[in-house]
Each structure stands twice: as C-alpha cells, then as structure tokens.
Design a protein around this motif. Structure first.
Motif, PDB file in Angstrom:
ATOM      1  N   GLU A 167      -8.981   3.500  -5.692  1.00  0.00           N
ATOM      2  CA  GLU A 167      -7.714   3.216  -5.025  1.00  0.00           C
ATOM      3  C   GLU A 167      -7.772   1.877  -4.284  1.00  0.00           C
ATOM      4  O   GLU A 167      -6.839   1.075  -4.353  1.00  0.00           O
ATOM      5  CB  GLU A 167      -7.389   4.345  -4.047  1.00  0.00           C
ATOM      6  CG  GLU A 167      -6.029   4.234  -3.416  1.00  0.00           C
ATOM      7  CD  GLU A 167      -5.703   5.429  -2.542  1.00  0.00           C
ATOM      8  OE1 GLU A 167      -4.939   5.235  -1.589  1.00  0.00           O
ATOM      9  OE2 GLU A 167      -6.198   6.541  -2.821  1.00  0.00           O
ATOM     10  N   ASP A 211       3.991   3.643  -4.890  1.00  0.00           N
ATOM     11  CA  ASP A 211       3.429   4.746  -5.658  1.00  0.00           C
ATOM     12  C   ASP A 211       3.473   4.520  -7.152  1.00  0.00           C
ATOM     13  O   ASP A 211       3.111   5.403  -7.917  1.00  0.00           O
ATOM     14  CB  ASP A 211       4.173   6.040  -5.334  1.00  0.00           C
ATOM     15  CG  ASP A 211       3.863   6.536  -3.933  1.00  0.00           C
ATOM     16  OD1 ASP A 211       2.752   6.275  -3.446  1.00  0.00           O
ATOM     17  OD2 ASP A 211       4.732   7.180  -3.338  1.00  0.00           O
ATOM     18  N   GLU A 228      -5.578  -1.554  -5.110  1.00  0.00           N
ATOM     19  CA  GLU A 228      -4.721  -2.170  -4.106  1.00  0.00           C
ATOM     20  C   GLU A 228      -5.189  -3.542  -3.654  1.00  0.00           C
ATOM     21  O   GLU A 228      -4.412  -4.304  -3.089  1.00  0.00           O
ATOM     22  CB  GLU A 228      -4.603  -1.247  -2.899  1.00  0.00           C
ATOM     23  CG  GLU A 228      -3.868   0.034  -3.230  1.00  0.00           C
ATOM     24  CD  GLU A 228      -3.842   1.020  -2.083  1.00  0.00           C
ATOM     25  OE1 GLU A 228      -4.548   0.788  -1.073  1.00  0.00           O
ATOM     26  OE2 GLU A 228      -3.131   2.016  -2.191  1.00  0.00           O
ATOM     27  N   LYS A 239       0.693   6.054  -9.245  1.00  0.00           N
ATOM     28  CA  LYS A 239      -0.573   5.573  -8.683  1.00  0.00           C
ATOM     29  C   LYS A 239      -1.746   6.377  -9.249  1.00  0.00           C
ATOM     30  O   LYS A 239      -2.779   5.819  -9.598  1.00  0.00           O
ATOM     31  CB  LYS A 239      -0.544   5.676  -7.164  1.00  0.00           C
ATOM     32  CG  LYS A 239      -1.734   5.081  -6.483  1.00  0.00           C
ATOM     33  CD  LYS A 239      -1.556   5.187  -4.987  1.00  0.00           C
ATOM     34  CE  LYS A 239      -2.311   4.105  -4.281  1.00  0.00           C
ATOM     35  NZ  LYS A 239      -2.041   4.117  -2.844  1.00  0.00           N
ATOM     36  N   LYS A 240      -1.592   7.679  -9.367  1.00  0.00           N
ATOM     37  CA  LYS A 240      -2.658   8.528  -9.900  1.00  0.00           C
ATOM     38  C   LYS A 240      -2.980   8.149 -11.343  1.00  0.00           C
ATOM     39  O   LYS A 240      -4.153   8.054 -11.719  1.00  0.00           O
ATOM     40  CB  LYS A 240      -2.248   9.998  -9.812  1.00  0.00           C
ATOM     41  CG  LYS A 240      -3.374  10.958 -10.098  1.00  0.00           C
ATOM     42  CD  LYS A 240      -2.967  12.358  -9.813  1.00  0.00           C
ATOM     43  CE  LYS A 240      -3.436  12.999  -8.616  1.00  0.00           C
ATOM     44  NZ  LYS A 240      -4.443  12.905  -7.788  1.00  0.00           N
ATOM     45  N   ARG A 258       0.808  -1.213   0.000  1.00  0.00           N
ATOM     46  CA  ARG A 258       0.000   0.000   0.000  1.00  0.00           C
ATOM     47  C   ARG A 258       0.841   1.262   0.000  1.00  0.00           C
ATOM     48  O   ARG A 258       0.352   2.339  -0.272  1.00  0.00           O
ATOM     49  CB  ARG A 258      -0.957  -0.004   1.177  1.00  0.00           C
ATOM     50  CG  ARG A 258      -2.078  -0.998   0.948  1.00  0.00           C
ATOM     51  CD  ARG A 258      -2.902  -1.186   2.190  1.00  0.00           C
ATOM     52  NE  ARG A 258      -4.042  -2.040   2.064  1.00  0.00           N
ATOM     53  CZ  ARG A 258      -4.088  -3.246   1.574  1.00  0.00           C
ATOM     54  NH1 ARG A 258      -3.020  -3.786   1.075  1.00  0.00           N
ATOM     55  NH2 ARG A 258      -5.185  -3.953   1.542  1.00  0.00           N
ATOM     56  N   ILE A 304      -4.918   4.856 -11.386  1.00  0.00           N
ATOM     57  CA  ILE A 304      -6.320   5.038 -11.016  1.00  0.00           C
ATOM     58  C   ILE A 304      -7.128   5.530 -12.215  1.00  0.00           C
ATOM     59  O   ILE A 304      -8.221   5.031 -12.481  1.00  0.00           O
ATOM     60  CB  ILE A 304      -6.452   5.998  -9.808  1.00  0.00           C
ATOM     61  CG1 ILE A 304      -5.945   5.284  -8.542  1.00  0.00           C
ATOM     62  CG2 ILE A 304      -7.881   6.488  -9.628  1.00  0.00           C
ATOM     63  CD1 ILE A 304      -5.826   6.173  -7.325  1.00  0.00           C
ATOM     64  N   GLU A 357     -12.685   8.382  -5.969  1.00  0.00           N
ATOM     65  CA  GLU A 357     -11.293   7.976  -6.079  1.00  0.00           C
ATOM     66  C   GLU A 357     -10.887   6.971  -4.994  1.00  0.00           C
ATOM     67  O   GLU A 357     -10.052   6.119  -5.216  1.00  0.00           O
ATOM     68  CB  GLU A 357     -10.361   9.188  -6.039  1.00  0.00           C
ATOM     69  CG  GLU A 357      -8.972   8.847  -6.471  1.00  0.00           C
ATOM     70  CD  GLU A 357      -8.134  10.054  -6.810  1.00  0.00           C
ATOM     71  OE1 GLU A 357      -6.972  10.075  -6.361  1.00  0.00           O
ATOM     72  OE2 GLU A 357      -8.624  10.950  -7.496  1.00  0.00           O
ATOM     73  N   LYS A 358     -11.503   7.052  -3.835  1.00  0.00           N
ATOM     74  CA  LYS A 358     -11.203   6.111  -2.748  1.00  0.00           C
ATOM     75  C   LYS A 358     -11.559   4.674  -3.165  1.00  0.00           C
ATOM     76  O   LYS A 358     -10.789   3.747  -2.929  1.00  0.00           O
ATOM     77  CB  LYS A 358     -11.977   6.517  -1.484  1.00  0.00           C
ATOM     78  CG  LYS A 358     -11.658   5.693  -0.286  1.00  0.00           C
ATOM     79  CD  LYS A 358     -10.286   6.024   0.251  1.00  0.00           C
ATOM     80  CE  LYS A 358     -10.088   5.292   1.561  1.00  0.00           C
ATOM     81  NZ  LYS A 358      -8.700   5.113   1.900  1.00  0.00           N
TER      82      LYS A 358
END
Length: 85
Positions: free
Chosen positions: A58, A10, A62, A26-27, A7, A30, A54-55
């Motif tokens: 994410e 990045d 993960e 990571k962005k 987690r 997503i 976005e949560k």
C-alpha cells in the motif's frame, strides 16, 4: 511532497505496455502490484521484500507511480477519484 488527499483515493488507473488502461479498486491495485513485483527481472531494492505485507504494498502504491519490470518494460499507476453517477 505528495498531496495528502491522494491517500484518500480508493481507485487507481493501471497502465501496462501494450494493454488498455484499467480502473480498479485499491485492493485490486495492490494485488496487481504484488504480481508484478514477483516478476522483476533485475536486482532491485524490492528483491528481498515480503510481498505478503499489505502495508508495504500500500505504501509503495501511494508513494510512487511506476516500476521497471525489465529493461524498457515499465508499468505505471495513479490514483483517481471515481464519482458516482
């Protein structure tokens, strides 16, 4: 149970059929996942999700590592550590 260290990563490697692997932040991963989720062919548990959250994206990024977009077309991803030179 997944390793909690994952987690903290990045960067992700993205794999698509008939494409070269990509290493992204990571962005970017997503955004990539969000784009693919809107293209899912069949009815899935993701069909009624809010992809602007976005949560959720994410957590999905993960907690899993592949997604079948249509029969036989599977995208995959995994976290990597990119070390500076």
């Amino acid at each position: 149970m997944s390793n909690p260290l994952i987690r903290s990563e990045d960067h992700f490697v993205l794999l698509e059929p008939d494409s070269k692997e990509k290493i992204v932040t990571k962005k970017e991963a997503i955004l990539w996942l969000k784009n693919w989720l809107t293209q899912i062919d069949s009815s899935t548990i993701y069909q009624k999700k809010d992809f602007s959250n976005e949560k959720f994206l994410e957590e999905l990024l993960e907690s899993t590592y592949e997604l079948e977009i249509k029969f036989g077309f599977i995208i995959k991803w995994f976290a990597v550590r990119v070390e500076p030179d």
